[in-house]
Design a protein around this motif. Sequence first.
Motif, PDB file in Angstrom:
ATOM      1  N   THR A  30      -7.002   2.479   0.604  1.00 25.82           N
ATOM      2  CA  THR A  30      -6.722   1.216   0.294  1.00 25.82           C
ATOM      3  C   THR A  30      -6.615   1.114  -1.219  1.00 25.82           C
ATOM      4  O   THR A  30      -7.511   1.601  -1.845  1.00 25.82           O
ATOM      5  N   ARG A  31      -5.560   0.289  -2.033  1.00 27.49           N
ATOM      6  CA  ARG A  31      -5.381   0.414  -3.271  1.00 27.49           C
ATOM      7  C   ARG A  31      -4.986  -1.204  -3.820  1.00 27.49           C
ATOM      8  O   ARG A  31      -3.891  -1.609  -3.181  1.00 27.49           O
ATOM      9  N   THR A  32      -5.747  -1.778  -4.257  1.00 27.56           N
ATOM     10  CA  THR A  32      -5.639  -3.223  -4.510  1.00 27.56           C
ATOM     11  C   THR A  32      -5.600  -3.479  -6.201  1.00 27.56           C
ATOM     12  O   THR A  32      -6.513  -3.168  -6.895  1.00 27.56           O
ATOM     13  N   ASP A  86      -0.974  -4.649  -3.300  1.00 26.43           N
ATOM     14  CA  ASP A  86      -1.954  -4.546  -2.049  1.00 26.43           C
ATOM     15  C   ASP A  86      -1.391  -3.468  -1.046  1.00 26.43           C
ATOM     16  O   ASP A  86      -0.568  -3.867  -0.372  1.00 26.43           O
ATOM     17  N   ILE A  87      -1.918  -2.072  -1.126  1.00 25.77           N
ATOM     18  CA  ILE A  87      -1.539  -1.265  -0.381  1.00 25.77           C
ATOM     19  C   ILE A  87      -2.494  -0.729   0.485  1.00 25.77           C
ATOM     20  O   ILE A  87      -3.888  -0.333  -0.026  1.00 25.77           O
ATOM     21  N   SER A  88      -2.094  -0.162   1.687  1.00 21.46           N
ATOM     22  CA  SER A  88      -3.003   0.701   2.515  1.00 21.46           C
ATOM     23  C   SER A  88      -2.050   1.837   3.037  1.00 21.46           C
ATOM     24  O   SER A  88      -1.029   1.505   3.429  1.00 21.46           O
ATOM     25  N   VAL A  89      -2.747   2.906   3.194  1.00 24.94           N
ATOM     26  CA  VAL A  89      -2.045   4.372   3.589  1.00 24.94           C
ATOM     27  C   VAL A  89      -2.778   5.031   4.715  1.00 24.94           C
ATOM     28  O   VAL A  89      -4.046   4.951   4.309  1.00 24.94           O
ATOM     29  N   GLY A 128       3.648   5.427  -4.339  1.00 24.30           N
ATOM     30  CA  GLY A 128       3.670   6.900  -4.738  1.00 24.30           C
ATOM     31  C   GLY A 128       2.277   7.142  -5.046  1.00 24.30           C
ATOM     32  O   GLY A 128       1.727   8.242  -4.628  1.00 24.30           O
ATOM     33  N   ILE A 129       1.388   6.287  -6.081  1.00 23.68           N
ATOM     34  CA  ILE A 129       0.304   6.616  -6.344  1.00 23.68           C
ATOM     35  C   ILE A 129      -0.787   6.735  -5.164  1.00 23.68           C
ATOM     36  O   ILE A 129      -1.667   7.616  -5.008  1.00 23.68           O
ATOM     37  N   ALA A 130      -0.663   5.752  -4.437  1.00 25.04           N
ATOM     38  CA  ALA A 130      -1.412   5.554  -3.194  1.00 25.04           C
ATOM     39  C   ALA A 130      -1.426   6.834  -2.175  1.00 25.04           C
ATOM     40  O   ALA A 130      -2.156   7.361  -1.490  1.00 25.04           O
ATOM     41  N   ASP A 138      10.967  -4.406  -7.904  1.00 22.37           N
ATOM     42  CA  ASP A 138      10.484  -3.398  -6.736  1.00 22.37           C
ATOM     43  C   ASP A 138       9.663  -2.355  -7.572  1.00 22.37           C
ATOM     44  O   ASP A 138       9.195  -1.436  -6.857  1.00 22.37           O
ATOM     45  N   HIS A 139       9.585  -2.260  -8.824  1.00 22.67           N
ATOM     46  CA  HIS A 139       8.957  -1.183  -9.684  1.00 22.67           C
ATOM     47  C   HIS A 139       7.490  -0.957  -9.382  1.00 22.67           C
ATOM     48  O   HIS A 139       7.204   0.147  -9.002  1.00 22.67           O
ATOM     49  N   HIS A 140       6.779  -1.822  -9.312  1.00 23.12           N
ATOM     50  CA  HIS A 140       5.295  -1.817  -8.989  1.00 23.12           C
ATOM     51  C   HIS A 140       5.135  -1.460  -7.482  1.00 23.12           C
ATOM     52  O   HIS A 140       4.263  -0.618  -7.168  1.00 23.12           O
ATOM     53  N   THR A 141       5.907  -1.930  -6.689  1.00 22.61           N
ATOM     54  CA  THR A 141       5.704  -1.502  -5.264  1.00 22.61           C
ATOM     55  C   THR A 141       5.967   0.047  -5.126  1.00 22.61           C
ATOM     56  O   THR A 141       5.087   0.602  -4.322  1.00 22.61           O
ATOM     57  N   VAL A 142       6.936   0.451  -5.656  1.00 20.22           N
ATOM     58  CA  VAL A 142       7.335   1.893  -5.269  1.00 20.22           C
ATOM     59  C   VAL A 142       6.357   2.822  -6.244  1.00 20.22           C
ATOM     60  O   VAL A 142       5.804   3.897  -5.628  1.00 20.22           O
ATOM     61  N   GLU A 143       6.266   2.598  -7.508  1.00 20.30           N
ATOM     62  CA  GLU A 143       5.378   3.354  -8.142  1.00 20.30           C
ATOM     63  C   GLU A 143       4.105   3.390  -7.596  1.00 20.30           C
ATOM     64  O   GLU A 143       3.254   4.501  -7.332  1.00 20.30           O
ATOM     65  N   ASP A 144       3.503   2.142  -7.264  1.00 17.24           N
ATOM     66  CA  ASP A 144       2.039   2.141  -6.562  1.00 17.24           C
ATOM     67  C   ASP A 144       1.865   2.729  -5.128  1.00 17.24           C
ATOM     68  O   ASP A 144       0.791   3.334  -4.936  1.00 17.24           O
TER      69      ASP A 144
END
Length: 195
Positions: free
Chosen positions: A7-9, A14-17, A71-73, A63-69
């Motif tokens: 998870t990365r917030t 706010d992302i879960s992978v 990718g990070i996660a 969409d930038h932060h969503t796509v980049e983050d």
Amino acid sequence: MRRATLTRTTAETDISVKLNLDGTGVYDNQTGVGFFDHMLDQLARHALIDMTVRCKGDLHIDDHHTVEDVGIAIGQALSRAVGDKKGIQRYGSCLLPMDDALVRAALDLSGRPFLVWNVDLPTPKIGTFDTELVREFFQALSTHGGITLHVDMLHGLNSHHIAEAAFKAVARALRIALEVDARVADAIPSTKGSL
């Protein structure tokens, strides 16, 4: 088991992978960005990685932060799931045609991130998706996954076909690199003894 949950917030996303590197390409990706979800589905399916992604991002901005983050996660989850890299092929490449597009991807799960991106997407948008974000995703994936990644467009006219060919080519190369080499299943694929 080569699996990872991450998870990365941040203030922006706010992302879960969830990843299973030994899957069959089952996917369930929901980021709120339709074209990007379609590309993540291609990544999972063609790499044979089971992948679930959830992202709530600041799409009211863009969409930038969503796509980049994301990718990070995914890069961080991939690095965690592959562990010490014992027994993997390490290198992978693919020359992938999709209609007018022909894209080559070659990668090394070296732990040394580097992106070479020779892809020219001829339009600024695919639907509502900013085409410059394709590179942003792969930059983040490469950096946080510790991947040396080269992506080259050899031919292409249609931005959708070029972008999709890039995701599929990287996926196919990743699939090869992550495969366990039965001849050296207990060895790190490096003369240094670690990656």
